[in-house]
Motif scaffolding. Structure first.
Motif, PDB file in Angstrom:
ATOM      1  N   UNK A  58       0.818  -1.215   0.000  1.00  0.00           N
ATOM      2  CA  UNK A  58       0.000   0.000   0.000  1.00  0.00           C
ATOM      3  C   UNK A  58       0.851   1.265   0.000  1.00  0.00           C
ATOM      4  N   UNK A  59       2.152   1.143   0.266  1.00  0.00           N
ATOM      5  CA  UNK A  59       3.047   2.297   0.190  1.00  0.00           C
ATOM      6  C   UNK A  59       3.232   2.715  -1.265  1.00  0.00           C
ATOM      7  N   UNK A  60       3.293   1.734  -2.146  1.00  0.00           N
ATOM      8  CA  UNK A  60       3.582   2.003  -3.548  1.00  0.00           C
ATOM      9  C   UNK A  60       2.319   2.166  -4.403  1.00  0.00           C
ATOM     10  N   UNK A  61       1.257   1.465  -4.062  1.00  0.00           N
ATOM     11  CA  UNK A  61       0.025   1.537  -4.852  1.00  0.00           C
ATOM     12  C   UNK A  61      -1.159   1.185  -3.960  1.00  0.00           C
ATOM     13  N   UNK A  62      -2.215   1.953  -4.049  1.00  0.00           N
ATOM     14  CA  UNK A  62      -3.398   1.691  -3.251  1.00  0.00           C
ATOM     15  C   UNK A  62      -4.236   0.606  -3.918  1.00  0.00           C
ATOM     16  N   UNK A  63      -4.575  -0.453  -3.197  1.00  0.00           N
ATOM     17  CA  UNK A  63      -5.398  -1.511  -3.786  1.00  0.00           C
ATOM     18  C   UNK A  63      -6.835  -1.026  -3.965  1.00  0.00           C
ATOM     19  N   UNK A  64      -7.636  -1.833  -4.604  1.00  0.00           N
ATOM     20  CA  UNK A  64      -9.065  -1.526  -4.697  1.00  0.00           C
ATOM     21  C   UNK A  64      -9.759  -2.035  -3.443  1.00  0.00           C
ATOM     22  N   UNK A  65     -10.952  -1.531  -3.195  1.00  0.00           N
ATOM     23  CA  UNK A  65     -11.722  -2.017  -2.052  1.00  0.00           C
ATOM     24  C   UNK A  65     -12.070  -3.486  -2.224  1.00  0.00           C
ATOM     25  N   UNK A  66     -12.296  -3.903  -3.467  1.00  0.00           N
ATOM     26  CA  UNK A  66     -12.589  -5.310  -3.741  1.00  0.00           C
ATOM     27  C   UNK A  66     -11.393  -6.189  -3.394  1.00  0.00           C
ATOM     28  N   UNK A  67     -10.189  -5.693  -3.696  1.00  0.00           N
ATOM     29  CA  UNK A  67      -8.991  -6.450  -3.357  1.00  0.00           C
ATOM     30  C   UNK A  67      -8.862  -6.599  -1.843  1.00  0.00           C
ATOM     31  N   UNK A  68      -9.177  -5.539  -1.116  1.00  0.00           N
ATOM     32  CA  UNK A  68      -9.128  -5.603   0.351  1.00  0.00           C
ATOM     33  C   UNK A  68     -10.161  -6.588   0.887  1.00  0.00           C
ATOM     34  N   UNK A  69     -11.307  -6.651   0.251  1.00  0.00           N
ATOM     35  CA  UNK A  69     -12.318  -7.631   0.661  1.00  0.00           C
ATOM     36  C   UNK A  69     -11.802  -9.049   0.464  1.00  0.00           C
ATOM     37  N   UNK A  70     -11.101  -9.278  -0.640  1.00  0.00           N
ATOM     38  CA  UNK A  70     -10.529 -10.599  -0.886  1.00  0.00           C
ATOM     39  C   UNK A  70      -9.472 -10.932   0.167  1.00  0.00           C
ATOM     40  N   UNK A  71      -8.619  -9.977   0.489  1.00  0.00           N
ATOM     41  CA  UNK A  71      -7.600 -10.216   1.517  1.00  0.00           C
ATOM     42  C   UNK A  71      -8.261 -10.599   2.839  1.00  0.00           C
TER      43      UNK A  71
END
Length: 281
Positions: free
Chosen positions: A43-56
């Protein structure tokens, strides 16, 4: 067995780990069966999508913790000044992870000096509860034991915020005789080990020596400190780095072996041995 502290690496996947980690549905799921936290360098280099965070979130157990870094645009480009909109956007994206968030890793560059401390206090005071930070500084003034460091430490203690302790002594004791070691020494700061007593759970980032066995003497003092914190129910965060991150599982075996000898009930971790490569003929 649930660990009485948080143990992790700076990432959750590496090709060299493929045979060592348990089977699972994804690299993160496999990693989270062994480790219970991770540095969120991505997340320092690129902000994920909210969908990606849901998958995590779906791939880790409830007791797992992500220590996400704020984007570099916030910490490095703007030095925490005028970043309200960016912070709101970032927090909205990572909201699916809220129940498995540890403190955010607020990594500040060497350019962030004593004159910027007002930005830091405004930033951390403005975070919505229950979100918290842990702060890593790299400006030499914050390691001089002078007024700048005293002011930083006092402000962190007043807010029950941990000061990240980065231990690069093992790394810089190594002879720079390989590209990997040279690159690691170039990227990592050579700063003193300064621990800040306080109420917040300690956060340690240990950067290892490329020769695995050489790490034993550098890890030994941390065994006693971490054991004491465990006995005090502080639940510290201990992150293991290596110049070649592919060696992180082997370093974990050494670390957990040492700690298991000091803390009753803890068992050393053992990862599956790498299988020998098949010959071509």
């Amino acid at each position: 067995m649930a660990l009485p502290y948080f143990l992790g690496c700076p990432q959750w996947q590496h090709p060299a780990w493929s045979r060592g980690l348990p089977q699972g549905k994804s690299p993160l799921n496999r990693y989270s069966q062994v480790f219970n936290c991770v540095e969120g360098n991505t997340t320092f280099y690129a902000t994920p999508s909210q969908e990606q965070c849901q998958q995590w979130r779906s791939q880790v157990p409830d007791d797992f913790r992500f220590l996400l870094k704020f984007p570099r645009a916030i910490t490095h480009d703007r030095l925490l000044s005028g970043v309200d909109a960016g912070v709101r956007d970032f927090l909205a994206v990572v909201a699916p992870l809220e129940d498995v968030l540890g403190p955010f890793l607020l990594q500040l560059p060497a350019a962030f000096g004593p004159e910027h401390l007002g930005n830091l206090w405004q930033f951390v005071d403005g975070l919505p509860a229950p979100l918290q930070c842990t702060v890593e500084v790299r400006n030499s003034a914050f390691f001089s034991k002078g007024e700048a460091e005293k002011t930083l430490n006092r402000g962190l203690r007043e807010r029950s915020i941990a000061r990240v302790c980065m231990d690069t002594r093992a790394l810089f004791s190594a002879t720079p005789d390989s590209e990997i070691t040279i690159e690691a020494q170039r990227k990592k700061p050579r700063v003193p080990v300064h621990l800040l007593p306080g109420d917040a759970a300690p956060v340690i980032r240990y950067i290892g020596h490329p020769d695995l066995e050489s790490n034993r003497r550098y890890l030994a003092p941390w065994v006693e400190r971490v054991a004491n914190w465990i006995e005090e129910e502080r639940r510290p965060y201990f992150f293991l780095h290596m110049p070649d991150i592919g060696d992180a599982l082997s370093l974990t075996e050494i670390w957990t072996e040492l700690l298991s000898k000091r803390v009753d009930g803890l068992e050393p971790m053992h990862f599956k041995e790498k299988q020998p490569q098949m010959g071509l003929f």
